[in-house]
Design a protein around this motif. Structure first.
Motif, PDB file in Angstrom:
ATOM      1  N   LEU A 146     -45.319 -18.860  22.542  1.00  0.00           N
ATOM      2  CA  LEU A 146     -44.391 -18.156  21.664  1.00  0.00           C
ATOM      3  C   LEU A 146     -43.611 -17.120  22.461  1.00  0.00           C
ATOM      4  O   LEU A 146     -44.182 -16.390  23.277  1.00  0.00           O
ATOM      5  CB  LEU A 146     -45.150 -17.451  20.536  1.00  0.00           C
ATOM      6  CG  LEU A 146     -45.948 -18.328  19.571  1.00  0.00           C
ATOM      7  CD1 LEU A 146     -46.663 -17.452  18.542  1.00  0.00           C
ATOM      8  CD2 LEU A 146     -45.055 -19.328  18.878  1.00  0.00           C
ATOM      9  N   PHE A 147     -42.308 -17.069  22.243  1.00  0.00           N
ATOM     10  CA  PHE A 147     -41.517 -15.993  22.846  1.00  0.00           C
ATOM     11  C   PHE A 147     -40.327 -15.699  21.948  1.00  0.00           C
ATOM     12  O   PHE A 147     -39.836 -16.574  21.227  1.00  0.00           O
ATOM     13  CB  PHE A 147     -41.071 -16.334  24.273  1.00  0.00           C
ATOM     14  CG  PHE A 147     -40.084 -17.462  24.370  1.00  0.00           C
ATOM     15  CD1 PHE A 147     -38.716 -17.219  24.361  1.00  0.00           C
ATOM     16  CD2 PHE A 147     -40.528 -18.764  24.497  1.00  0.00           C
ATOM     17  CE1 PHE A 147     -37.815 -18.255  24.469  1.00  0.00           C
ATOM     18  CE2 PHE A 147     -39.624 -19.810  24.608  1.00  0.00           C
ATOM     19  CZ  PHE A 147     -38.260 -19.559  24.588  1.00  0.00           C
ATOM     20  N   PRO A 148     -39.846 -14.452  21.952  1.00  0.00           N
ATOM     21  CA  PRO A 148     -38.759 -14.077  21.061  1.00  0.00           C
ATOM     22  C   PRO A 148     -37.399 -14.054  21.758  1.00  0.00           C
ATOM     23  O   PRO A 148     -37.282 -13.640  22.911  1.00  0.00           O
ATOM     24  CB  PRO A 148     -39.142 -12.659  20.634  1.00  0.00           C
ATOM     25  CG  PRO A 148     -39.806 -12.101  21.864  1.00  0.00           C
ATOM     26  CD  PRO A 148     -40.501 -13.260  22.544  1.00  0.00           C
ATOM     27  N   ALA A 149     -36.380 -14.509  21.035  1.00  0.00           N
ATOM     28  CA  ALA A 149     -35.009 -14.151  21.391  1.00  0.00           C
ATOM     29  C   ALA A 149     -34.729 -12.831  20.702  1.00  0.00           C
ATOM     30  O   ALA A 149     -35.185 -12.600  19.566  1.00  0.00           O
ATOM     31  CB  ALA A 149     -34.038 -15.225  20.909  1.00  0.00           C
ATOM     32  N   LEU A 150     -34.007 -11.939  21.366  1.00  0.00           N
ATOM     33  CA  LEU A 150     -33.819 -10.587  20.844  1.00  0.00           C
ATOM     34  C   LEU A 150     -32.339 -10.245  20.723  1.00  0.00           C
ATOM     35  O   LEU A 150     -31.521 -10.689  21.521  1.00  0.00           O
ATOM     36  CB  LEU A 150     -34.504  -9.566  21.762  1.00  0.00           C
ATOM     37  CG  LEU A 150     -36.007  -9.751  21.973  1.00  0.00           C
ATOM     38  CD1 LEU A 150     -36.503  -8.814  23.054  1.00  0.00           C
ATOM     39  CD2 LEU A 150     -36.766  -9.528  20.670  1.00  0.00           C
ATOM     40  N   VAL A 171     -32.523 -18.894  25.418  1.00  0.00           N
ATOM     41  CA  VAL A 171     -33.765 -19.584  25.058  1.00  0.00           C
ATOM     42  C   VAL A 171     -33.930 -20.840  25.906  1.00  0.00           C
ATOM     43  O   VAL A 171     -35.029 -21.137  26.395  1.00  0.00           O
ATOM     44  CB  VAL A 171     -33.760 -19.932  23.554  1.00  0.00           C
ATOM     45  CG1 VAL A 171     -34.918 -20.858  23.207  1.00  0.00           C
ATOM     46  CG2 VAL A 171     -33.819 -18.659  22.721  1.00  0.00           C
ATOM     47  N   GLN A 172     -32.841 -21.580  26.101  1.00  0.00           N
ATOM     48  CA  GLN A 172     -32.915 -22.803  26.898  1.00  0.00           C
ATOM     49  C   GLN A 172     -33.303 -22.504  28.344  1.00  0.00           C
ATOM     50  O   GLN A 172     -34.090 -23.246  28.947  1.00  0.00           O
ATOM     51  CB  GLN A 172     -31.566 -23.538  26.853  1.00  0.00           C
ATOM     52  CG  GLN A 172     -31.324 -24.319  25.582  1.00  0.00           C
ATOM     53  CD  GLN A 172     -31.060 -23.422  24.376  1.00  0.00           C
ATOM     54  OE1 GLN A 172     -30.844 -22.200  24.507  1.00  0.00           O
ATOM     55  NE2 GLN A 172     -31.083 -24.001  23.193  1.00  0.00           N
ATOM     56  N   ARG A 173     -32.770 -21.428  28.895  1.00  0.00           N
ATOM     57  CA  ARG A 173     -33.117 -21.076  30.280  1.00  0.00           C
ATOM     58  C   ARG A 173     -34.582 -20.660  30.396  1.00  0.00           C
ATOM     59  O   ARG A 173     -35.263 -21.011  31.368  1.00  0.00           O
ATOM     60  CB  ARG A 173     -32.191 -19.973  30.793  1.00  0.00           C
ATOM     61  CG  ARG A 173     -30.790 -20.474  31.144  1.00  0.00           C
ATOM     62  CD  ARG A 173     -29.985 -19.408  31.850  1.00  0.00           C
ATOM     63  NE  ARG A 173     -29.542 -18.366  30.930  1.00  0.00           N
ATOM     64  CZ  ARG A 173     -28.409 -18.419  30.231  1.00  0.00           C
ATOM     65  NH1 ARG A 173     -27.610 -19.474  30.343  1.00  0.00           N
ATOM     66  NH2 ARG A 173     -28.068 -17.439  29.427  1.00  0.00           N
ATOM     67  N   GLU A 174     -35.064 -19.913  29.407  1.00  0.00           N
ATOM     68  CA  GLU A 174     -36.477 -19.512  29.424  1.00  0.00           C
ATOM     69  C   GLU A 174     -37.380 -20.737  29.280  1.00  0.00           C
ATOM     70  O   GLU A 174     -38.391 -20.863  29.990  1.00  0.00           O
ATOM     71  CB  GLU A 174     -36.747 -18.521  28.299  1.00  0.00           C
ATOM     72  CG  GLU A 174     -38.192 -18.049  28.205  1.00  0.00           C
ATOM     73  CD  GLU A 174     -38.642 -17.219  29.392  1.00  0.00           C
ATOM     74  OE1 GLU A 174     -39.851 -17.169  29.647  1.00  0.00           O
ATOM     75  OE2 GLU A 174     -37.779 -16.627  30.082  1.00  0.00           O
ATOM     76  N   TYR A 228     -39.461 -18.255  18.951  1.00  0.00           N
ATOM     77  CA  TYR A 228     -39.406 -19.670  19.336  1.00  0.00           C
ATOM     78  C   TYR A 228     -40.811 -20.134  19.698  1.00  0.00           C
ATOM     79  O   TYR A 228     -41.488 -19.509  20.523  1.00  0.00           O
ATOM     80  CB  TYR A 228     -38.433 -19.879  20.502  1.00  0.00           C
ATOM     81  CG  TYR A 228     -36.998 -19.802  20.047  1.00  0.00           C
ATOM     82  CD1 TYR A 228     -36.298 -20.948  19.683  1.00  0.00           C
ATOM     83  CD2 TYR A 228     -36.363 -18.572  19.930  1.00  0.00           C
ATOM     84  CE1 TYR A 228     -34.986 -20.872  19.227  1.00  0.00           C
ATOM     85  CE2 TYR A 228     -35.053 -18.484  19.474  1.00  0.00           C
ATOM     86  CZ  TYR A 228     -34.375 -19.640  19.131  1.00  0.00           C
ATOM     87  OH  TYR A 228     -33.082 -19.567  18.667  1.00  0.00           O
ATOM     88  N   ASP A 229     -41.245 -21.185  19.052  1.00  0.00           N
ATOM     89  CA  ASP A 229     -42.561 -21.781  19.255  1.00  0.00           C
ATOM     90  C   ASP A 229     -42.379 -22.953  20.218  1.00  0.00           C
ATOM     91  O   ASP A 229     -42.106 -24.080  19.810  1.00  0.00           O
ATOM     92  CB  ASP A 229     -43.107 -22.247  17.904  1.00  0.00           C
ATOM     93  CG  ASP A 229     -44.469 -22.912  17.997  1.00  0.00           C
ATOM     94  OD1 ASP A 229     -45.068 -22.913  19.085  1.00  0.00           O
ATOM     95  OD2 ASP A 229     -44.925 -23.462  16.967  1.00  0.00           O
TER      96      ASP A 229
END
Length: 265
Positions: free
Chosen positions: A197-201, A29-32, A255-256
């Motif tokens: 918005l993007f998801p961790a999966l 998530v941090q890299r994205e 993650y918002d």
């Protein structure tokens, strides 16, 4: 984090110190967020004369090589309040100057920073305090690139835990209006502020929760449960979270991301 209770600040610091060895392997998530923040900052910012950059809440130093490469003549400071994280950052970027300090109390003189960069650190703090410090240290014409998290972050986990008990299992995140209001009070111009918005999966809930814990993001403050869920509670949580499983078979954790680009007049 000087605006938060002392015991909470210590708990967050301990959490990130313990997470330092596992952080990079789990920090998807941090890299994205870093990639999106850097793209947003470069797209929105006017040409900068950058002599001094601060990576505020640098963690293990993921952004330091990028910042050094894009602003090669600038003096680069890596700031984090978790010593173990800062040790990792030293290894990642030997050219950066490491500083163990709090982002709510920056050890820099007024008007001494040209670019303030912060990726997923500000959500642990009070927006008004963070923005006040940004305004204080930025030189006129300086810029701040900040990625933080909004209210919809981990919404699936919040909903699933609500079916188990009434304890506080997920950190509360503030709305972007708090950041807008804080910027106005600090007299900073908002160049851009947007949600992405993007998801961790992950294939299962245990893996999803392990990744959250591995990056140190599991300290939630007051009202948290002090005992383990137990078998019945865990099964209830599993069943509730299964309702979010995607057609591709993976479980998401949303993650918002709030991207904020600021300028000091």
């Amino acid at each position: 984090m000087n605006g938060t209770p002392e015991h909470y600040r210590h708990a967050v610091r301990r959490s990130f110190d313990r997470a330092a060895p596992t952080y990079d392997a789990a920090a998807h998530v941090q890299r994205e967020a870093m990639a999106r923040l850097c793209a947003c900052g470069m797209a929105q910012a006017a040409p900068l004369s950058v002599r001094r950059i601060v990576d505020a809440g640098c963690g293990t130093g993921q952004a330091l090589p990028w910042l050094g490469a894009h602003f090669p003549s600038a003096q680069l400071f890596a700031l984090d309040f978790a010593p173990a994280m800062l040790d990792k950052a030293r290894a990642a970027a030997p050219h950066a100057h490491p500083i163990c300090a709090d982002i709510e109390r920056l050890p820099f003189a007024d008007r001494s920073v040209d670019l303030y960069y912060s990726n997923l650190a500000a959500q642990w703090c009070e927006p008004a305090r963070v923005l006040s410090e940004i305004a204080r240290v930025l030189a006129p014409g300086g810029a701040a690139w900040v990625a933080t998290l909004g209210r919809q972050t981990l919404c699936e986990l919040h909903t699933a835990f609500a079916s188990v008990d009434r304890f506080h299992h997920v950190m509360d995140f503030v709305d972007d209006e708090d950041w807008r209001a804080g910027a106005r009070t600090a007299r900073l111009d908002i160049v851009a502020l947007r949600h992405e918005l993007f998801p961790a999966l992950a294939p299962d809930l245990r893996t999803l929760l392990a990744d959250i814990k591995a990056i140190g993001a599991h300290t939630v403050g007051a009202g948290q449960r002090r005992r383990a869920l137990g078998r019945r509670g865990w099964q209830t949580l599993l069943s509730a979270y299964e309702t979010f499983r995607r057609p591709d078979g993976l479980l998401p954790a949303t993650y918002d991301l709030i991207l904020i680009i600021l300028k000091k007049p």
